[in-house]
Scaffold this motif. Structure first.
Motif, short mmCIF file in Angstrom:
data_model
loop_
_atom_site.label_atom_id
_atom_site.label_comp_id
_atom_site.label_asym_id
_atom_site.label_seq_id
_atom_site.Cartn_x
_atom_site.Cartn_y
_atom_site.Cartn_z
N MET A 1 6.91 4.33 -4.01
CA MET A 1 7.59 2.92 -4.18
C MET A 1 8.65 3.96 -3.46
N ASP A 2 8.99 5.33 -3.33
CA ASP A 2 9.95 6.08 -2.77
C ASP A 2 9.35 6.31 -1.08
N GLU A 3 8.61 5.57 -0.68
CA GLU A 3 8.43 5.42 0.69
C GLU A 3 9.25 3.81 0.76
N GLN A 4 9.43 2.95 0.15
CA GLN A 4 10.15 1.64 0.37
C GLN A 4 11.36 1.34 -0.05
N VAL A 5 12.18 3.10 -0.23
CA VAL A 5 13.49 3.03 -0.57
C VAL A 5 14.48 2.05 -0.08
N PRO A 6 14.40 2.38 1.18
CA PRO A 6 15.59 1.33 2.33
C PRO A 6 15.11 0.38 2.38
N VAL A 7 14.52 -0.44 2.00
CA VAL A 7 13.73 -1.57 1.89
C VAL A 7 14.34 -1.99 0.84
N GLN A 8 14.05 -1.47 -0.62
CA GLN A 8 14.60 -2.12 -1.73
C GLN A 8 15.73 -2.12 -1.94
N CYS B 1 0.79 -0.76 0.32
CA CYS B 1 0.16 0.02 0.00
C CYS B 1 0.95 1.50 -0.26
N MET B 2 2.17 0.78 0.43
CA MET B 2 2.75 2.08 0.20
C MET B 2 3.27 2.43 -1.16
N LEU C 1 6.38 -5.30 -5.06
CA LEU C 1 6.04 -4.53 -6.20
C LEU C 1 5.38 -5.36 -7.02
N ASN C 2 4.48 -6.83 -7.23
CA ASN C 2 4.38 -7.22 -8.47
C ASN C 2 2.84 -6.38 -7.23
N ALA C 3 2.60 -7.04 -6.43
CA ALA C 3 1.00 -6.56 -6.41
C ALA C 3 1.01 -5.10 -6.38
N MET C 4 1.74 -4.14 -6.28
CA MET C 4 1.70 -2.25 -6.83
C MET C 4 0.88 -2.43 -8.32
N THR C 5 1.87 -2.97 -8.99
CA THR C 5 1.67 -3.36 -10.29
C THR C 5 0.45 -3.75 -10.29
N LEU C 6 -0.23 -4.64 -10.05
CA LEU C 6 -1.24 -5.10 -10.26
C LEU C 6 -2.31 -4.06 -9.61
N GLY C 7 -2.12 -3.65 -8.66
CA GLY C 7 -3.26 -2.86 -8.05
C GLY C 7 -3.70 -2.07 -9.10
N ASN C 8 -2.32 -0.97 -9.50
CA ASN C 8 -2.58 0.17 -10.38
C ASN C 8 -2.92 -0.27 -11.94
N LYS D 1 -3.99 10.28 -7.81
CA LYS D 1 -3.51 10.64 -6.98
C LYS D 1 -4.01 10.82 -5.77
N ASN D 2 -5.78 10.02 -5.61
CA ASN D 2 -6.34 9.61 -4.13
C ASN D 2 -5.45 8.59 -3.62
N ARG D 3 -4.99 9.04 -2.39
CA ARG D 3 -4.57 7.41 -1.71
C ARG D 3 -5.44 6.69 -1.52
N TRP D 4 -6.33 6.98 -0.71
CA TRP D 4 -7.74 6.23 -0.21
C TRP D 4 -7.65 5.11 -1.33
N VAL D 5 -7.94 5.63 -2.78
CA VAL D 5 -8.30 4.84 -3.88
C VAL D 5 -7.70 3.53 -4.36
N ARG D 6 -6.11 4.59 -4.97
CA ARG D 6 -5.05 3.38 -5.27
C ARG D 6 -5.06 2.47 -3.73
N THR D 7 -4.71 2.93 -2.44
CA THR D 7 -5.21 1.62 -1.58
C THR D 7 -6.45 0.70 -1.52
N ARG D 8 -7.02 0.59 -1.95
CA ARG D 8 -8.31 0.17 -2.22
C ARG D 8 -7.83 -1.11 -3.27
N PHE D 9 -7.09 -0.51 -4.09
CA PHE D 9 -6.65 -1.87 -5.62
C PHE D 9 -5.38 -2.32 -4.80
#
Length: 589
Positions: free
Chosen positions: A299-306, A296-297, A461-468, A484-492
């Motif tokens: 990409m720029d929010e998970q830079v350290p992990v990646q 749900c995050m 990364l795969n889940a973000m691609t599928l959700g988008n 750009k609506n974060r809630w809409v993105r999060t639902r998908f």
């Protein structure tokens, strides 16, 4: 000769107060019209720094892409080398790497054309014949005092104005306003919509020149692949692609859940006396707690992990390659020596080829990986360096491990490190191992548990691609109004990430369905990028846009597009044939 003034402000001031002869302008009817403003001639106007949205450096983008490509799939590459033969497999992995680079270019070119041809409301921009040509014409900076001989000589030289270079062939085609005379060649005012030198509105003291051919870049808008399918292939293309993508990624995420829970339950069981199902369930829930929030995050929010996981992958590759000879001795001691891997084994192509192709599939995530990168002009180089690196890494690990283990190589190569001692084992009188050096135990544990660590970064990364892509399919042409609506993105994103975890808890063995579902990867990674390239190129010409983009390269041709399209389809038929014929696993899924 022509020259630019030291500053654009001085050039504009001189243009308004002098003619090309350097004298004051006449009054009344003889007065020269005012020089065009900076807005009217932006190419020569004072450059302004365009504020860029902060984003990734190419290095960070490289790390994200490496995490996508070098998933757990690279662990099957050594086994594939042993099946097909060392020499044949090396040739195939390089050839597939080149095709992967071609598919990447096709997608970048399609994204660039969509950026140029669609307005903010996802409607076609209307262009008339000749519009592209007229946009290439700009007014030069002020012409210094010179004579006709200098003007004629300039047509035989290469003239540079900042970032613009005019070749002799181009320079000789345009006229210059100079005491009513013009250079030989095609008069520039003969183009439709271009004022003649004698007409009002033509600036004196300047000349019209041609800019270099406009090439479209990818900009700030993000076009997911299914959005490109809607634009260039219509609703049918959108539905087919989205269906394939959902099947492919859902099965991939389902497999990731099973890999993590099974690996951790075997390597570090929480309930020693409990049954395997209990350990599996607990680790599946732990996995969900880690990867669902990451999905749900942005990409720029998970830079350290990646970035950290990229380092973990490099460490894994280094340990496997560096200790392969020692590990092979341990395997030979337990299982006995077997024949070496052959150089060529034609009978193993059906098992080797699918693994090599799947190891390079990441193209459905290119829009998401490209969007956060700040400098879009470096996208092609960034993705190409990733492809080159991964191809070299595949070749090295495939050649070295299959040479070391021969027929003892496991289908998932990390399993060969289960009994790794590094030559430090101390045996008792009964032949059992009494002790092993701590570093050998650490290496064995890390290599065996790596797939579990690996999927923690690959799953989001795969889940973000599928959700988008599901969000794009749902909102269609209105996608840019809600993305750009974060809630809409999060639902998908939740819709993309939660169901496969539930499936993984309910059913661990994916079986034949994953093998067949995996064949859709060939269509997603090769056929659709080629089809989008061919269709977008045709529409660009039909709608009076340039077919050239910033990312055009050695493969930018219809012939290459049709070849890649057919390659994807042939691979699907090839793999399905062997699945139906009941061959052993061909490495799909």
């Amino acid at each position: 000769m022509f020259r630019r003034e030291e500053s654009e402000a001085e050039s504009l001031e001189v243009a308004q107060t002098k003619t090309i002869d350097g004298e004051a302008p006449a009054s009344g009817a003889d007065a020269a019209p005012p020089s065009p403003s900076v807005a009217a001639s932006p190419y020569w106007g004072k450059s302004t720094e365009i504020s860029r949205k902060p984003g990734f450096s190419p290095l960070v983008g490289f790390c994200f892409t490496i995490n996508y490509i070098l998933g757990t799939g690279f662990l099957t590459v050594p086994w594939a080398f042993a099946q097909g033969g060392l020499a044949l497999s090396a040739v195939v992995i390089v050839a597939v790497g080149m095709l992967s680079d071609v598919a990447k270019n096709f997608l970048l070119e399609t994204m660039a054309r969509a950026e140029a041809m669609l307005d903010g409301r996802m409607h076609w921009i209307e262009r008339n014949p000749g519009d592209e040509e007229r946009q290439m014409l700009v007014y030069s900076s002020v012409v210094a005092r010179c004579d006709s001989a200098d003007l004629l000589q300039s047509a035989a030289e290469v003239e540079s104005y900042g970032s613009v270079s005019m070749t002799p062939a181009i320079s000789g085609k345009f006229n210059s306003v100079h005491n009513g005379s013009s250079l030989p060649g095609t008069p520039i005012h003969s183009l439709p919509g271009t004022p003649a030198p004698s007409q009002p509105g033509t600036p004196r003291g300047r000349r019209l020149i041609r800019r270099p051919l406009q090439t479209y870049p990818v900009k700030r808008r993000k076009f997911e692949v299914n959005t490109l399918c809607r634009v260039f292939l219509g609703k049918l293309g959108l539905r087919v692609y989205t269906g394939f993508l959902c099947l492919y990624i859902y099965c991939t995420l389902w497999a990731y859940t099973s890999v993590f829970a099974a690996s951790m339950a075997g390597a570090a069981p929480l309930f020693v006396d409990g049954d395997a199902d209990s350990n599996y369930l607990v680790f599946a829930v732990v996995f969900a707690a880690m990867v669902v929030p990451l999905s749900c995050m942005e990409m720029d929010e998970q830079v350290p992990v990646q970035v950290a996981m990229t380092g973990a992958r490099f460490l894994m590759l280094g340990l496997m390659i560096g200790t392969s000879s020692l590990c092979a001795l341990d395997s030979a001691r337990e299982e006995g020596f077997v024949e070496d891997a052959p150089m060529v084994r034609l009978s193993g192509i059906s098992k080797m080829a699918p693994v090599m192709v799947f190891a390079h599939i990441y193209h459905h995530s290119i829009p998401g990986l490209a969007h956060p990168v700040a400098d879009k002009e470096k996208l092609s180089g960034m993705f190409r360096s990733t492809t080159v690196f991964s191809t070299v890494a595949y070749a090295c690990i495939g050649l070295i491990l299959s040479s070391s283990f021969g027929g003892n190589i496991e289908q998932s190569a990390n399993l060969n490190w289960k009994g790794f001692t590094g030559g430090t084992a101390v045996y008792g009188g009964d032949g059992q191992i009494i002790s092993i050096a701590w570093w050998a135990k650490a290496i064995s544990l890390y290599v065996l548990c790596f797939p579990a660590l690996d999927v923690v970064s690959a799953f989001p990364l795969n889940a973000m691609t599928l959700g988008n892509n599901m969000m794009g399919a749902f909102y269609g042409r209105n996608i840019h109004e809600v993305e750009k609506n974060r809630w809409v993105r999060t639902r998908f994103r939740l819709l993309a990430s939660i169901p496969p975890i539930v499936f993984g808890i309910l059913e661990r063995q994916l079986g034949t369905i994953t093998d067949y579902a995996g064949t859709t990867g060939f269509v997603i990674g090769f056929s659709f990028p080629a089809l989008l390239y061919l269709r977008s190129r045709t529409l660009a010409k039909r709608k009076n846009f340039s077919a050239s983009t910033f990312y055009a390269g050695y493969s930018s041709s219809n012939a290459a597009g049709w070849f890649l399209f057919l390659f994807g389809l042939v691979m699907v038929v090839y793999v399905v044939f062997f699945l139906v014929m009941g061959e052993d696993s061909v490495g799909v899924g």
